[in-house]
Design a protein around this motif. Structure first.
Motif, PDB file in Angstrom:
ATOM      1  N   ASP A  90       0.821  -1.309   0.052  1.00  0.00           N
ATOM      2  CA  ASP A  90       0.089   0.144  -0.129  1.00  0.00           C
ATOM      3  C   ASP A  90       0.938   1.192  -0.066  1.00  0.00           C
ATOM      4  O   ASP A  90       1.853   1.418   0.796  1.00  0.00           O
ATOM      5  CB  ASP A  90      -0.905  -0.148   1.115  1.00  0.00           C
ATOM      6  CG  ASP A  90      -1.597   1.299   1.529  1.00  0.00           C
ATOM      7  OD1 ASP A  90      -2.256   1.875   0.534  1.00  0.00           O
ATOM      8  OD2 ASP A  90      -1.899   1.648   2.644  1.00  0.00           O
ATOM      9  N   ARG A  91       0.537   2.109  -0.898  1.00  0.00           N
ATOM     10  CA  ARG A  91       1.493   3.393  -0.875  1.00  0.00           C
ATOM     11  C   ARG A  91       0.588   4.433  -0.842  1.00  0.00           C
ATOM     12  O   ARG A  91       0.855   5.784  -1.004  1.00  0.00           O
ATOM     13  CB  ARG A  91       2.053   3.337  -2.205  1.00  0.00           C
ATOM     14  CG  ARG A  91       3.453   2.691  -2.212  1.00  0.00           C
ATOM     15  CD  ARG A  91       4.064   2.478  -3.696  1.00  0.00           C
ATOM     16  NE  ARG A  91       4.506   3.597  -4.257  1.00  0.00           N
ATOM     17  CZ  ARG A  91       4.575   3.422  -5.479  1.00  0.00           C
ATOM     18  NH1 ARG A  91       4.755   2.401  -6.275  1.00  0.00           N
ATOM     19  NH2 ARG A  91       4.722   4.547  -6.306  1.00  0.00           N
ATOM     20  N   SER A  92      -0.615   4.308  -0.116  1.00  0.00           N
ATOM     21  CA  SER A  92      -1.620   5.702   0.533  1.00  0.00           C
ATOM     22  C   SER A  92      -0.623   6.658   1.376  1.00  0.00           C
ATOM     23  O   SER A  92      -0.724   7.786   0.925  1.00  0.00           O
ATOM     24  CB  SER A  92      -2.662   5.121   1.001  1.00  0.00           C
ATOM     25  OG  SER A  92      -2.347   4.438   2.257  1.00  0.00           O
ATOM     26  N   PHE A  95       1.284   9.189  -0.730  1.00  0.00           N
ATOM     27  CA  PHE A  95       0.228  10.466  -1.341  1.00  0.00           C
ATOM     28  C   PHE A  95       0.554  11.298  -0.351  1.00  0.00           C
ATOM     29  O   PHE A  95       0.459  12.751  -0.787  1.00  0.00           O
ATOM     30  CB  PHE A  95      -0.885   9.933  -1.425  1.00  0.00           C
ATOM     31  CG  PHE A  95      -1.956  10.888  -1.971  1.00  0.00           C
ATOM     32  CD1 PHE A  95      -1.820  11.038  -3.595  1.00  0.00           C
ATOM     33  CD2 PHE A  95      -3.021  11.557  -1.358  1.00  0.00           C
ATOM     34  CE1 PHE A  95      -2.791  11.836  -4.307  1.00  0.00           C
ATOM     35  CE2 PHE A  95      -3.876  11.963  -1.870  1.00  0.00           C
ATOM     36  CZ  PHE A  95      -3.745  12.519  -3.382  1.00  0.00           C
ATOM     37  N   GLU A  96       0.295  11.243   1.077  1.00  0.00           N
ATOM     38  CA  GLU A  96       0.386  12.304   1.831  1.00  0.00           C
ATOM     39  C   GLU A  96       1.600  12.999   2.166  1.00  0.00           C
ATOM     40  O   GLU A  96       1.652  14.277   2.172  1.00  0.00           O
ATOM     41  CB  GLU A  96      -0.053  11.777   3.531  1.00  0.00           C
ATOM     42  CG  GLU A  96      -0.150  12.622   4.576  1.00  0.00           C
ATOM     43  CD  GLU A  96      -1.492  13.621   4.583  1.00  0.00           C
ATOM     44  OE1 GLU A  96      -2.049  13.521   3.413  1.00  0.00           O
ATOM     45  OE2 GLU A  96      -1.362  14.159   5.406  1.00  0.00           O
ATOM     46  N   ARG A  98       3.629  13.347  -0.508  1.00  0.00           N
ATOM     47  CA  ARG A  98       3.756  14.434  -1.535  1.00  0.00           C
ATOM     48  C   ARG A  98       3.096  15.659  -1.358  1.00  0.00           C
ATOM     49  O   ARG A  98       3.543  16.657  -1.658  1.00  0.00           O
ATOM     50  CB  ARG A  98       3.300  13.708  -2.785  1.00  0.00           C
ATOM     51  CG  ARG A  98       4.219  12.477  -3.208  1.00  0.00           C
ATOM     52  CD  ARG A  98       4.304  12.315  -4.852  1.00  0.00           C
ATOM     53  NE  ARG A  98       2.934  11.827  -5.527  1.00  0.00           N
ATOM     54  CZ  ARG A  98       2.119  10.932  -5.520  1.00  0.00           C
ATOM     55  NH1 ARG A  98       2.750   9.688  -5.053  1.00  0.00           N
ATOM     56  NH2 ARG A  98       1.126  10.754  -5.813  1.00  0.00           N
ATOM     57  N   PHE A 298      -4.164  13.681 -14.207  1.00  0.00           N
ATOM     58  CA  PHE A 298      -5.024  14.376 -12.904  1.00  0.00           C
ATOM     59  C   PHE A 298      -4.333  14.253 -11.529  1.00  0.00           C
ATOM     60  O   PHE A 298      -3.993  15.148 -10.799  1.00  0.00           O
ATOM     61  CB  PHE A 298      -6.173  13.574 -12.634  1.00  0.00           C
ATOM     62  CG  PHE A 298      -6.957  13.856 -11.703  1.00  0.00           C
ATOM     63  CD1 PHE A 298      -7.809  15.183 -11.416  1.00  0.00           C
ATOM     64  CD2 PHE A 298      -7.179  12.788 -10.517  1.00  0.00           C
ATOM     65  CE1 PHE A 298      -8.574  15.423 -10.535  1.00  0.00           C
ATOM     66  CE2 PHE A 298      -7.715  13.419  -9.378  1.00  0.00           C
ATOM     67  CZ  PHE A 298      -8.557  14.579  -9.256  1.00  0.00           C
ATOM     68  N   TYR A 299      -3.701  12.951 -11.273  1.00  0.00           N
ATOM     69  CA  TYR A 299      -2.978  12.832 -10.065  1.00  0.00           C
ATOM     70  C   TYR A 299      -1.716  13.458 -10.098  1.00  0.00           C
ATOM     71  O   TYR A 299      -1.060  13.870  -8.917  1.00  0.00           O
ATOM     72  CB  TYR A 299      -2.928  11.406  -9.473  1.00  0.00           C
ATOM     73  CG  TYR A 299      -3.941  10.650  -9.008  1.00  0.00           C
ATOM     74  CD1 TYR A 299      -3.979  10.612  -7.596  1.00  0.00           C
ATOM     75  CD2 TYR A 299      -4.876  10.001  -9.714  1.00  0.00           C
ATOM     76  CE1 TYR A 299      -5.039  10.446  -6.895  1.00  0.00           C
ATOM     77  CE2 TYR A 299      -5.987   9.425  -8.750  1.00  0.00           C
ATOM     78  CZ  TYR A 299      -6.093   9.581  -7.571  1.00  0.00           C
ATOM     79  OH  TYR A 299      -7.055   9.117  -6.764  1.00  0.00           O
ATOM     80  N   PRO A 325      -0.310   1.785  -8.007  1.00  0.00           N
ATOM     81  CA  PRO A 325      -0.227   2.270  -6.713  1.00  0.00           C
ATOM     82  C   PRO A 325       0.236   3.569  -6.602  1.00  0.00           C
ATOM     83  O   PRO A 325       0.186   4.163  -5.557  1.00  0.00           O
ATOM     84  CB  PRO A 325       0.382   1.125  -5.910  1.00  0.00           C
ATOM     85  CG  PRO A 325       1.451   0.424  -6.969  1.00  0.00           C
ATOM     86  CD  PRO A 325       0.607   0.581  -8.389  1.00  0.00           C
ATOM     87  N   GLY A 326       1.153   3.926  -7.589  1.00  0.00           N
ATOM     88  CA  GLY A 326       1.634   5.397  -7.523  1.00  0.00           C
ATOM     89  C   GLY A 326       1.101   6.356  -8.058  1.00  0.00           C
ATOM     90  O   GLY A 326       0.474   7.225  -7.578  1.00  0.00           O
ATOM     91  N   PRO A 329      -3.610   5.767  -8.523  1.00  0.00           N
ATOM     92  CA  PRO A 329      -4.279   4.863  -7.658  1.00  0.00           C
ATOM     93  C   PRO A 329      -5.935   4.980  -7.806  1.00  0.00           C
ATOM     94  O   PRO A 329      -6.447   4.923  -6.669  1.00  0.00           O
ATOM     95  CB  PRO A 329      -3.890   4.974  -6.273  1.00  0.00           C
ATOM     96  CG  PRO A 329      -3.557   6.888  -6.476  1.00  0.00           C
ATOM     97  CD  PRO A 329      -3.265   7.268  -7.998  1.00  0.00           C
ATOM     98  N   THR A 330      -6.511   5.076  -8.736  1.00  0.00           N
ATOM     99  CA  THR A 330      -8.153   4.833  -9.034  1.00  0.00           C
ATOM    100  C   THR A 330      -8.258   3.791 -10.189  1.00  0.00           C
ATOM    101  O   THR A 330      -7.559   3.524 -11.099  1.00  0.00           O
ATOM    102  CB  THR A 330      -8.651   6.086  -9.213  1.00  0.00           C
ATOM    103  OG1 THR A 330      -9.875   5.982  -9.454  1.00  0.00           O
ATOM    104  CG2 THR A 330      -7.710   6.591 -10.772  1.00  0.00           C
TER     105      THR A 330
END
Lengths: 412, 412
Positions: A90-92, A95-96, A98, A298-299, A325-326, A329-330
């Motif tokens: 998991d790489r959520s 995201f934070e 970044r 978009f990401y 996952p990078g 992630p959708t």
């Protein structure tokens, strides 16, 4: 054994996409959607035998199973042509990091980024990778997808890459097209890209071809990753081995990788955000499909590919989530379609064709899926509303049922 | 009758948001989330009686029903503080017209825009409006929402506005806060905004107050819609009648409507995209909450509100979908949260607090919902993963179960 015959009746509206098919899915208009009101669909042994107005239906009830679709709308099932479905971890949390201003380099320095996913994927068993892949595949199926491209690329060693391709090949649910993406990034076991590429060309590609684990090969050509010349070396070898070709090209900068890839008659060129006008002209003259991945843009808060310029030039386009996952992630097709409309000014018929027939071309499966045409697989979705409600509300998937070869893959 | 006592045990991780509560939800940090590992939660008659480490739990099995949450994560239920939930008709075709370059004026000229929704809503029965509202409310509940704000505003006549408020009041499922938004747009029956406003102040507002149909009133202050001075007239009357106040302000331009609304001690000021630095300072010094609606900005391809500047200045912020059939046709909280993080640089703790306690303040319900604190309603979600996976993947809602007053409102 007698052929299995199923007749779907009482279809309020059915979109064949037959017009888009005759145009090879280039520059589709509303009139190309092949809208039939009060339609019926005949399925023999999993393939479309007949489609038309129900009043012209000849099949008798005694020969077949009749299924009423209660006046609903039917569209060809979606084709999702670019996913990095097989990975663990998991790489959520990254995201934070970044958002809080850390750079990709800083995150990589503490073991994050693709390296994190590679480590977790190498540790994962076949059972664990299968469980994760099945859960994710089901998320796509619930959105009306019956054909799914799945890439390897988070093993970066012989054993894990083969394991990931095996998991992809054995995946239950949708039809799967497997893509070997060993050339995703430098493998940590190799001092440089050249030595890793040497192993890929001499060991991995022959093995992937011999074991028939991948339908095609992919490479990430970008500044700081594989060069255009390395891409050429890789594709020459893949072509000798009879493997299909696709590539991540011109995503973050114009490296002329679209043009290089087109030398090898690829099935698709993907991302093409920074493709030059000259590359777009070459693309339009080629048989390749441009796969646009706006949720990734978009990401990354990047610019979007020049979809309008491509379509006007005669390029066939497909859309996809780029699920990974990078950077994307959708798994949400509605986000992709809304971005295509809002940010890339694609019309709804263009989005519909891009996610069906265009994507089928991108995977060289246009003879089998992507439209409701005679002799293709009878893969379709039954909508809970009108097709004009698709790709409008992010998160809304008005899919009531999904059929693959005329059999329910999902029914709500 | 004996009090009903329920004990939720085996909670892997529980977020109380107690720290954010003590800060009145202004500028929340990670440490304000009140994370308790190996937690338990005691619910008496639908309210939180105790929350803490399970090892400190005193309640005996003989007194209560014990429910194991199997090591999962628990968070306070979300509060969705700004929706235009009650309407009939479909405007997805207008989205296509806009992509194809038609202006709002052109679409209005052929009967589109808000006028279309008003016509369809006026024609719809209570049963039809209720069915639509219940379907939409359920979409929110599935995402972990137990408190939902619902505005009228698509009737623009006495009878339909009252009908919409009645439907909102009677809505089953989540807790509902009703907001009268008669001042959404000019009613077609009136020649100008002033004459319509005169009717609103003299007929509608007293009636809404008398029949207790709305908890508060709302108005759309913007160039071409209601002016700042008209807003003042409306709010004076609402205040005399004891109604709560909220407003759509500074959405498309800086009209100084945030500052004007703050004269009336509003519960919230919503949109605030173009609020000036001076307005932000006034807002920070006030008790009002800024409700940010980034999916609306996304669909309009506008700039996003200056969330960072607001938070640094000490403004309490909330987030919401702005769900409506025109400018924000999405009910997806994950899109809102991802936009808040990506485009407004909000941290995950800030997003979590904005969608719970911040939103509770925006609805003046902070004494009852928005955190898992003693004496508040026992409203929470059980996640299928970690809370760090929230607001990361558009379309992914890792919600396994939703409880309202300690009773399951949804269980997957």
């Amino acid at each position: 054994m007698r052929a299995k015959l199923k007749v779907f009746t009482n279809i309020g509206e059915l979109l064949t996409l037959e017009g888009a098919r005759s145009k090879q899915a280039r520059h589709p208009q509303q009139s190309d959607l092949g809208v039939i009101k009060s339609a019926a669909l005949v399925c023999r042994d999993g393939k479309v035998e007949w489609v038309g107005h129900e009043c012209d239906l000849k099949t008798k009830a005694s020969d077949a199973e009749f299924i009423s679709l209660e006046g609903r709308t039917v569209i060809p099932a979606f084709v999702e042509p670019h996913t990095h479905l097989i990975f663990a971890g998991d790489r959520s949390h990254e995201f934070e990091w970044r958002i809080q201003g850390q750079t990709y380099q800083q995150i990589a320095a503490k073991g994050g980024g693709i390296r994190h996913t590679v480590n977790e994927t190498r540790k994962a068993s076949v059972a664990e990778l299968t469980r994760l892949a099945e859960e994710r595949a089901e998320v796509f199926v619930r959105q009306g997808v019956t054909t799914l491209e799945v890439k390897s690329g988070y093993g970066l060693d012989v054993e894990t890459e083969l394991r990931c391709l095996q998991v992809a090949r054995a995946l239950k649910g949708p039809r799967v097209v497997t893509t070997y993406l060993g050339a995703h990034s430098r493998s940590p076991e190799f001092p440089d890209l050249d030595s890793y590429l040497h192993m890929l060309c001499n060991e991995m590609l022959p093995r992937v071809a011999r074991e028939k684990l991948a339908d095609r090969v992919d490479i990430y050509v970008e500044e700081g990753f594989f060069s255009v010349e390395q891409g050429r070396t890789y594709f020459r070898r893949a072509q000798e081995l009879g493997l299909g070709i696709t590539a991540h090209v011109d995503q973050l900068s114009d490296t002329d990788s679209t043009a290089m890839t087109l030398e090898f008659a690829p099935q698709s060129v993907d991302h093409v955000v920074f493709a030059s006008d000259a590359s777009i002209r070459k693309l339009a003259a080629s048989g390749a499909t441009a796969v646009l991945l706006p949720s990734s843009d978009f990401y990354l808060r990047m610019q979007y590919p020049k979809a309008r310029a491509m379509i006007e030039a005669g390029v066939r386009v497909a859309l996809s989530t780029d699920f990974n996952p990078g950077t994307s992630p959708t798994q949400d097709l509605s986000l992709v379609g809304v971005l295509a409309r809002l940010e890339m000014r694609m019309t709804l018929p263009e989005v519909l064709v891009a996610y069906t027939l265009g994507a089928a071309f991108a995977l060289a499966r246009e003879a089998h899926v992507g439209s409701l045409s005679v002799d293709k697989y009878c893969d379709f979705s039954v909508l809970s509303g009108s097709w004009s409600e698709l790709f409008y509300s992010v998160g809304r998937h008005p899919i009531q049922a999904v059929y693959k070869s005329g059999e329910p893959l999902l029914r709500s």
